[in-house]
Design an enzyme around this catalytic site. Structure first.
Site, PDB file in Angstrom:
ATOM      1  N   THR A 173       0.494   4.788  -3.420  1.00 37.37           N
ATOM      2  CA  THR A 173       0.945   4.006  -3.803  1.00 37.37           C
ATOM      3  C   THR A 173       0.435   3.127  -5.501  1.00 37.37           C
ATOM      4  O   THR A 173      -0.859   2.590  -4.909  1.00 37.37           O
ATOM      5  CB  THR A 173       0.538   2.193  -3.255  1.00 37.37           C
ATOM      6  OG1 THR A 173       1.211   3.312  -1.309  1.00 37.37           O
ATOM      7  CG2 THR A 173       0.845   1.268  -2.680  1.00 37.37           C
ATOM      8  N   LYS A 214      -6.319  -3.126  -1.874  1.00 38.78           N
ATOM      9  CA  LYS A 214      -5.682  -2.412  -3.199  1.00 38.78           C
ATOM     10  C   LYS A 214      -4.083  -2.370  -2.921  1.00 38.78           C
ATOM     11  O   LYS A 214      -3.917  -3.169  -4.122  1.00 38.78           O
ATOM     12  CB  LYS A 214      -5.900  -0.763  -3.129  1.00 38.78           C
ATOM     13  CG  LYS A 214      -5.398   0.177  -4.278  1.00 38.78           C
ATOM     14  CD  LYS A 214      -5.092   1.424  -4.077  1.00 38.78           C
ATOM     15  CE  LYS A 214      -3.379   1.506  -3.255  1.00 38.78           C
ATOM     16  NZ  LYS A 214      -3.401   2.997  -3.216  1.00 38.78           N
ATOM     17  N   LYS A 240       7.110  -1.097  -1.974  1.00 41.30           N
ATOM     18  CA  LYS A 240       6.371  -1.114  -0.963  1.00 41.30           C
ATOM     19  C   LYS A 240       5.489  -1.895  -1.254  1.00 41.30           C
ATOM     20  O   LYS A 240       4.576  -3.381  -0.246  1.00 41.30           O
ATOM     21  CB  LYS A 240       5.506   0.274  -1.485  1.00 41.30           C
ATOM     22  CG  LYS A 240       4.185   0.483  -0.641  1.00 41.30           C
ATOM     23  CD  LYS A 240       4.155   0.209   0.316  1.00 41.30           C
ATOM     24  CE  LYS A 240       3.491   1.210   1.078  1.00 41.30           C
ATOM     25  NZ  LYS A 240       2.631   2.408   0.780  1.00 41.30           N
TER      26      LYS A 240
END
Length: 293
Positions: free
Chosen positions: A102, A245, A177
């Site tokens: 990611t 994050k 995502k």
């Protein structure tokens, strides 16, 4: 440089996600060579699954039709892709690089261009499902790239997935995502507030969940995390550090494309408070713990 075998693949990064994902590839008949920064982890994986391991990303990638990455962040990806020891130095023209990390959409576009210059395909393919999804081989994979490259990699990706879909050009997987994490942030905060309210109101919160989970309020988070939240157990996979994050990436992208994410920004702040409570490694459902302080 030529590709030796259509079943020869490489997997770079053996964290809680990559370790079982690479294992599924080996079990499905692919000849997997792994690389991990900690060599002992690569040796352990090879002993467990019967695959090979290499001393550098480039060595792992030599002769592979597909090279998979699953590392920590943008900088980690660059460190295993570029340079004399990076995967691009070992990959052949016609092979495909698949990044399950990611990371930012800008990095995906950058990698697609770098790969293209060498005749190599690229897919950004972040996953959803967490550690349990990886261990059970039922991840969801959001993918960006060219259709021809996706066609080459889809069967292998499905070794550890229940759904993989091409959503557009390079960067589209990472953007999807971000959408996923934006949705989760709001749902988890709503569930935490609801459970806290139920308990403060003197209700049997578990009994309430049993009822409302049959209606419009239901969600994956409610079905799978509500009871453990009520028990104060927060050791079920995706850590707060990782979520922060991911939300940081989404908030940065939102500034670039003009989106307003007030709820996401607020929940990100709430997660920072969980970190200050020592909950860096707690899972994302720990937003309830913040309300219980």
């Amino acid at each position: 440089m030529s590709i030796n075998s259509e079943n020869k693949v490489a997997f770079i990064g053996l964290g809680v996600m990559g370790y079982p994902m690479a294992g599924y590839l080996q079990q499905k008949g692919y000849q997997v060579t792994v690389y991990n920064r900690t060599l002992a982890k690569a040796e352990k994986w090879a002993a467990q699954y019967g695959g090979g391991f290499a001393q550098t990303p480039a060595a792992a990638a030599q002769g592979a039709t597909l090279v998979f990455l699953c590392v920590g962040n943008d900088n980690d990806v660059r460190s295993v892709v570029y340079g004399e020891q990076g995967v691009l130095a070992g990959m052949a023209s016609g092979s495909v690089l698949i990044d399950h990390t990611t990371a930012s959409a800008n990095l995906a576009r950058e990698l697609a261009q770098a790969a293209k210059q060498q005749g190599i395909g690229f897919l950004d393919a972040p996953v959803s499902g967490g550690q349990a999804g990886a261990e059970n081989g039922v991840l969801t994979v959001m993918t960006g790239g060219e259709p021809a490259d996706f066609a080459k990699a889809e069967a292998a990706i499905m070794s550890y997935s229940r759904c993989a879909k091409l959503l557009g050009p390079a960067g589209s997987g990472q953007l999807a995502k971000m959408v996923n994490q934006i949705c989760i942030a709001g749902v988890v905060q709503g569930l935490a507030e609801a459970l806290n309210f139920a308990q403060n109101a003197g209700l049997d919160a578990a009994a309430v969940v049993e009822v409302i989970s049959q209606g419009a309020a239901s969600s994956w988070q409610m079905q799978n995390r509500s009871l453990t939240m009520l028990d104060g157990k927060y050791d079920f996979g995706f850590a707060v550090d990782w979520m922060r994050k991911d939300l940081g990436i989404a908030l940065s992208e939102a500034r670039e494309n003009g989106s307003h994410l007030p709820l996401t920004a607020l929940v990100d702040q709430f997660y920072s408070e969980v970190q200050q409570m020592g909950g860096n490694r707690w899972d994302t459902s720990s937003l309830l713990a913040r309300l219980k302080r």
